[in-house]
Design a protein around this motif. Structure first.
Motif, PDB file in Angstrom:
ATOM      1  N   PHE A 152      -2.725  11.571  14.256  1.00  0.00           N
ATOM      2  CA  PHE A 152      -2.798  11.140  12.849  1.00  0.00           C
ATOM      3  C   PHE A 152      -2.996  12.278  11.865  1.00  0.00           C
ATOM      4  CE2 PHE A 152      -4.012   7.523  15.309  1.00  0.00           C
ATOM      5  CZ  PHE A 152      -3.511   6.446  14.621  1.00  0.00           C
ATOM      6  N   LEU A 177       2.059  10.461  13.011  1.00  0.00           N
ATOM      7  CA  LEU A 177       2.271   9.636  11.822  1.00  0.00           C
ATOM      8  C   LEU A 177       2.294  10.570  10.618  1.00  0.00           C
ATOM      9  CD1 LEU A 177       2.556   6.724  10.867  1.00  0.00           C
ATOM     10  CD2 LEU A 177       0.085   6.596  10.698  1.00  0.00           C
ATOM     11  N   TYR A 180       1.978   7.108   5.438  1.00  0.00           N
ATOM     12  CA  TYR A 180       1.383   5.801   5.632  1.00  0.00           C
ATOM     13  C   TYR A 180       2.179   4.691   4.975  1.00  0.00           C
ATOM     14  CZ  TYR A 180      -2.330   8.268   7.858  1.00  0.00           C
ATOM     15  OH  TYR A 180      -3.032   9.048   8.737  1.00  0.00           O
ATOM     16  N   GLU A 182       4.866   1.586   5.038  1.00  0.00           N
ATOM     17  CA  GLU A 182       4.937   0.486   5.989  1.00  0.00           C
ATOM     18  C   GLU A 182       5.904   0.760   7.146  1.00  0.00           C
ATOM     19  OE1 GLU A 182       4.907  -3.370   3.990  1.00  0.00           O
ATOM     20  OE2 GLU A 182       6.143  -4.112   5.638  1.00  0.00           O
ATOM     21  N   VAL A 185       4.440   3.271   9.652  1.00  0.00           N
ATOM     22  CA  VAL A 185       3.354   2.679  10.451  1.00  0.00           C
ATOM     23  C   VAL A 185       3.932   1.727  11.498  1.00  0.00           C
ATOM     24  CG1 VAL A 185       1.316   1.167  10.387  1.00  0.00           C
ATOM     25  CG2 VAL A 185       1.555   3.005   8.699  1.00  0.00           C
ATOM     26  N   PHE A 188       5.407   3.796  14.238  1.00  0.00           N
ATOM     27  CA  PHE A 188       4.310   4.391  15.000  1.00  0.00           C
ATOM     28  C   PHE A 188       3.733   3.358  15.971  1.00  0.00           C
ATOM     29  CE2 PHE A 188      -0.152   5.826  15.442  1.00  0.00           C
ATOM     30  CZ  PHE A 188       0.036   7.171  15.753  1.00  0.00           C
ATOM     31  N   MET A 205      -8.637   8.007   9.228  1.00  0.00           N
ATOM     32  CA  MET A 205      -7.182   7.807   9.280  1.00  0.00           C
ATOM     33  C   MET A 205      -6.825   6.746  10.315  1.00  0.00           C
ATOM     34  SD  MET A 205      -6.015   9.903   7.137  1.00  0.00           S
ATOM     35  CE  MET A 205      -5.008  11.331   6.968  1.00  0.00           C
ATOM     36  N   GLU A 208      -7.608   3.467   8.697  1.00  0.00           N
ATOM     37  CA  GLU A 208      -6.618   3.068   7.685  1.00  0.00           C
ATOM     38  C   GLU A 208      -5.358   2.521   8.363  1.00  0.00           C
ATOM     39  OE1 GLU A 208      -6.864   3.001   4.311  1.00  0.00           O
ATOM     40  OE2 GLU A 208      -8.957   3.613   4.539  1.00  0.00           O
ATOM     41  N   THR A 209      -4.940   3.196   9.422  1.00  0.00           N
ATOM     42  CA  THR A 209      -3.746   2.748  10.140  1.00  0.00           C
ATOM     43  C   THR A 209      -4.003   1.400  10.809  1.00  0.00           C
ATOM     44  OG1 THR A 209      -3.333   5.071  10.577  1.00  0.00           O
ATOM     45  CG2 THR A 209      -1.952   3.507  11.743  1.00  0.00           C
ATOM     46  N   VAL A 213      -1.905  -2.048  10.544  1.00  0.00           N
ATOM     47  CA  VAL A 213      -1.372  -2.700  11.746  1.00  0.00           C
ATOM     48  C   VAL A 213      -1.832  -4.156  11.798  1.00  0.00           C
ATOM     49  CG1 VAL A 213      -1.586  -2.743  14.283  1.00  0.00           C
ATOM     50  CG2 VAL A 213      -1.060  -0.592  13.102  1.00  0.00           C
ATOM     51  N   HIS A 416      -5.886   9.857   1.413  1.00  0.00           N
ATOM     52  CA  HIS A 416      -5.019  10.532   2.388  1.00  0.00           C
ATOM     53  C   HIS A 416      -4.754  11.977   1.995  1.00  0.00           C
ATOM     54  CE1 HIS A 416      -3.540   6.256   3.398  1.00  0.00           C
ATOM     55  NE2 HIS A 416      -4.616   6.573   4.061  1.00  0.00           N
TER      56      HIS A 416
END
Ligand SMILES: [Zn+2]
Length: 428
Positions: A152, A177, A180, A182, A185, A188, A205, A208-209, A213, A416
């Motif tokens: 990340f 990644l 960020y 859509e 993600v 990923f 991070m 956040e991911t 998800v 970020h």
């Protein structure tokens, strides 16, 4: 299979001592505390003698307090060596650097999160010892270094460097990644479902991911052996979201460029100190670290700037390892909140929110910003203003009328753009 071959080839070319260090660490993993301490003491003495001989900075420091490393007999003696800070290293980096002609070194620098960037060289043993400690941590989870992994750590990547980063990533069986949005993600998450063994990066991070998800509902069928979260504080609220998205908790790994890997969380949840590599002291709540392999740029009794807590000396981890345990990384030290009358350590916020979790089971993510004396804007990620009375009670306990708090709910905390900070001040 190809990646195992590539990995081993890369290791032999770049860093031939890494494998022997790794093998050693797997063996010492089962040592008694007495044996570990004896080994650590021997390595420490070697480093002190070396630093005295090859670093003019340490020669002067040791002479100043009358410390003779060849007479070094106990850890009590060690306490006589002055503690140094990042400012000391920055101001004297030319004198700290050892004059010993190392055959191979690696350029290195600290991340600039706490002010100026410190540049230094690491001898290859230093680099190896730090990597080997990471590998041992991976090994606790059945992960091998060449296993497919997601990453990340993509702050501020220079677009020109993307192709070379992709090549390096491919060689290390790693994908990353980069942004960020859509689509990225989703892609990923798709990769995580196909043969990915572990992921790693800053815990904020990962969090956040995980939120994205979960929001997109694409987290099914992800089975990872390890989620490694580095350095930042891992909030309990992160874990809930991450477990939902990726099926397991974030495992904490603590370290820095100067110190190498300090501690890795075992499967029983204890952060064991890699005492074959480092000496950790906690002085007035602050971590002071010595890197036993830092011959090219000795790091001796160095204040890392984090506030940490150690387990009680008689604590025994269920996993059976004798390595001492860090129970809590509370965050950066040194920042203060300025009230109308008094000042408060920024860690006060940590305790305040911790209390709220313990007593009311209210778990909130926050970031405090101070631009003027006596006033703090408190941003809370959760959109739950119904908890405000409880939060106000906790705030009053610590700050009374001395600081006015403006509380904003439902805020985005992560930009970020760098590590997530829990307190930002413009006053210092
Ligand atoms: Zn353990």
């Amino acid at each position: 299979m190809i990646h195992k071959v590539l990995y081993n080839l890369g290791v032999s070319l770049r860093n031939p001592v890494l494998k022997s260090h790794y093998k050693f660490l797997l063996e010492s993993d089962h040592w008694s505390l007495e044996r570990l301490q004896a080994y650590q003491f021997g390595k420490l003495k070697e480093l002190l003698v070396f630093a005295y001989q090859y670093s003019s900075f340490y020669k002067e420091e040791f002479d100043r307090v009358g410390f003779d490393p060849s007479e070094f007999k106990s850890m009590e003696d060690f306490k006589r060596i002055p503690i140094i800070s990042k400012q000391d290293l920055l101001a004297h980096s030319a004198e700290v650097r050892s004059t010993y002609p190392f055959k191979k070194t690696v350029q290195s620098e600290t991340s600039g999160t706490s002010g100026a960037t410190l540049k230094f060289v690491r001898n290859i043993e230093w680099d190896s010892a730090a990597r080997a400690a990471l590998w041992r941590g991976y090994n606790w989870y059945g992960v091998r270094p060449w296993d497919r992994n997601g990453y990340f750590w993509g702050y501020n990547i220079d677009p020109k460097k993307v192709p070379i980063t992709r090549l390096q990533d491919w060689l290390q069986n790693r994908f990353r990644l980069f942004s960020y949005n859509e689509e990225d993600v989703k892609a990923f998450a798709e990769k995580l479902k196909h043969g990915t063994v572990y992921i790693g990066g800053y815990s904020s991070m990962i969090y956040e991911t995980a939120k994205m998800v979960n929001c997109l509902g694409i987290g099914d069928d992800i089975h990872l052996k390890l989620i490694r979260g580095t350095s930042e504080k891992i909030y309990e609220s992160y874990q809930e979201e991450v477990v939902k998205a990726f099926g397991r908790r974030i495992t904490s790994q603590y370290g820095s460029a100067e110190s190498g890997c300090i501690a890795f969380e075992c499967p029983c949840g204890s952060m064991h100190i890699a005492m074959e590599n480092v000496v950790v002291e906690v002085i007035e709540g602050e971590i002071v670290v010595t890197n036993l392999y830092s011959q090219s740029f000795p790091i001796i009794r160095y204040k890392l700037g984090d506030s940490v807590k150690l387990a009680e000396p008689d604590f025994k981890c269920k996993c059976g390892r004798a390595h001492p345990v860090i129970t809590d990384i509370l965050g950066r030290v040194g920042k203060k909140i300025e009230g109308k009358e008094s000042n408060y350590p920024s860690l006060t916020l940590y305790y305040l929110f911790k209390n709220l979790g313990l007593t009311k089971n209210i778990i909130l993510n926050y970031q405090a910003v101070q631009k003027e004396k006596g006033k703090v804007v408190l941003k809370v990620e959760q959109d739950t203003p119904k908890f405000e009375p409880y939060l106000r009670i906790e705030i009053d306990k610590y700050f009374h009328d001395d600081v006015d708090f403006v509380i904003l709910w439902g805020q985005t905390l992560h930009t970020h753009q760098g590590k997530l900070k829990d307190f930002i001040t413009e006053l210092e």
